[in-house]
Design an enzyme around this catalytic site. Structure first.
Site, PDB file in Angstrom:
ATOM      1  N   HIS A 297      18.979  92.512  27.771  1.00  0.00           N
ATOM      2  CA  HIS A 297      19.348  91.399  28.647  1.00  0.00           C
ATOM      3  C   HIS A 297      20.711  91.566  29.323  1.00  0.00           C
ATOM      4  O   HIS A 297      21.550  90.682  29.269  1.00  0.00           O
ATOM      5  CB  HIS A 297      19.281  90.068  27.890  1.00  0.00           C
TER       6      HIS A 297
ATOM      7  N   TYR B 289      20.070  75.678  33.934  1.00  0.00           N
ATOM      8  CA  TYR B 289      18.652  76.008  34.033  1.00  0.00           C
ATOM      9  C   TYR B 289      17.956  76.069  32.670  1.00  0.00           C
ATOM     10  O   TYR B 289      16.816  76.509  32.576  1.00  0.00           O
ATOM     11  CB  TYR B 289      18.480  77.286  34.861  1.00  0.00           C
TER      12      TYR B 289
END
Length: 380
Positions: A159, A263
């Protein structure tokens, strides 16, 4: 909206429908397929994981290999290795990542790129944004300038993100994934990771970024609560920034990015752990943005690019987004901040890592293990 149980959640997400929360849910197996006859012409063969591409004013392609090499297109399909890269920590999902040309590249010559850097405190690495000048004749980078480096190095190999986009005002945006620290980085504004950032093109901090006045917050943060954004596109017509990101098992997302918004990752998600167990029972929460579109099962989205070329009449005006997992491109029609339609195209093309519409009007794709190809439409 009542939170689904585990069973209900799995059923709800396996149909293509508009959810009451506003997220358009897609099962890729139900997408209509658009047949387009094409030829994939080899451009650069000696690249293993073609993370990103740009096309220089000369027409040559420049491609980043995640394995830590930058390659310039030559006449024999063997990319020329560019010297002068910084030290890159190639490990797991880390390496040399995205590329972008400054909007005024022809006059200023700035090439931007992201990579995993071991500079700074702690063992391991974190995502960094750098710019440099390219001397094509000497196959050399010069005038390297580090614009941003994520703090809090980690030995985890997942990631890193990362994509780069420029808006119409000269600001540069870039993404950093949560670096495998799901429950630590994305929701903490004092920590790098799980964020999209915004800087002036020379690395200066914009005074109107949403968290510049918040004590302890990373001043470059534009939005937060992201998992691993690996696609980003700025719509020059609507002046909107779009990004997609990998979910866990299920719940890949397309988001309309706005300043200062959260988000949701990992507080809300349409996905579950890879083992199948849940880490959250929430798919929405007040104060957190719902995705515009989400895919369950996951399609493993990579790059995205807008098509405005007359060479592809069936795709003109659509956004192409690649599925690495299922080897197709998704052609999205977007209007008024929503996805109007989605079709599968070029199914079976391979594990597409990167997409570019060059200034010559052709679409180029980077395929893991196959190199860089140019798509040429054939007569129907």
């Amino acid at each position: 909206m009542k939170t689904p149980t585990i069973y209900q959640k799995s059923v709800v997400l396996l149909v293509t429908s508009f959810l009451s929360c506003g997220a358009f849910a897609v099962d890729y197996t139900q997408l209509p397929q658009q047949e387009i006859r094409y030829e994939a012409q080899s451009m650069i063969d000696n690249v293993s994981i073609p993370w990103a591409m740009v096309q220089l004013p000369t027409g040559q392609l420049l491609v980043s290999d995640r394995n830590g090499e930058l390659l310039l297109q030559s006449s024999d399909q063997q990319g020329i290795r560019i010297k002068g890269l910084p030290k890159i920590d190639v490990n797991g999902q880390g390496g040399l990542l995205d590329l972008a040309l400054h909007p005024e590249f022809e006059s200023n010559g700035w090439l931007y790129f992201t990579f995993s850097s071991s500079e700074g405190k702690g063992e391991g690495s974190h995502t960094a944004l750098m710019r440099a000048k390219l001397d094509s004749k000497k196959a050399q980078l010069t005038e390297l300038q580090l614009l941003y480096k994520g703090e809090g190095n980690s030995k985890k190999g997942q990631h890193y993100g990362s994509r780069i986009a420029f808006d119409n005002q000269g600001f540069v945006y870039f993404s950093i994934g949560d670096r495998g620290a799901r429950d630590v980085n994305p929701q903490d504004l004092a920590r790098d990771g799980g964020k999209i950032y915004r800087l002036h093109d020379d690395g200066r901090m914009p005074t109107d970024n949403p968290f510049v006045s918040q004590a302890g917050a990373k001043k470059a943060v534009w939005s937060y609560g992201h998992r691993n954004p690996q696609g980003m596109w700025f719509d020059q017509t609507t002046k909107q920034l779009w990004a997609h990101e990998h979910g866990p098992k299920g719940g890949d997302e397309l988001n309309l990015i706005k300043p200062g918004l959260n988000y949701g990752w990992p507080v809300v998600s349409y996905g579950v752990n890879y083992s199948g167990t849940e880490f959250t029972d929430l798919t929405e929460k007040q104060g957190m943005e719902n995705p515009v579109l989400q895919w369950t099962p996951s399609i493993a989205p990579s790059d995205m690019a807008y098509v405005n070329s007359d060479k592809y009449p069936q795709l003109k005006g659509k956004v192409l987004l690649a599925s690495m997992k299922y080897s197709f491109l998704s052609a999205l029609e977007i209007a008024q901040g929503k996805v109007v339609s989605q079709d599968k195209v070029f199914q079976g093309i391979g594990r597409v890592r990167s997409i570019l519409q060059g200034h010559d009007g052709y679409i180029y794709i980077g395929i893991d293990g196959q190199g860089v190809k140019r798509l040429v439409i054939q007569a129907q």
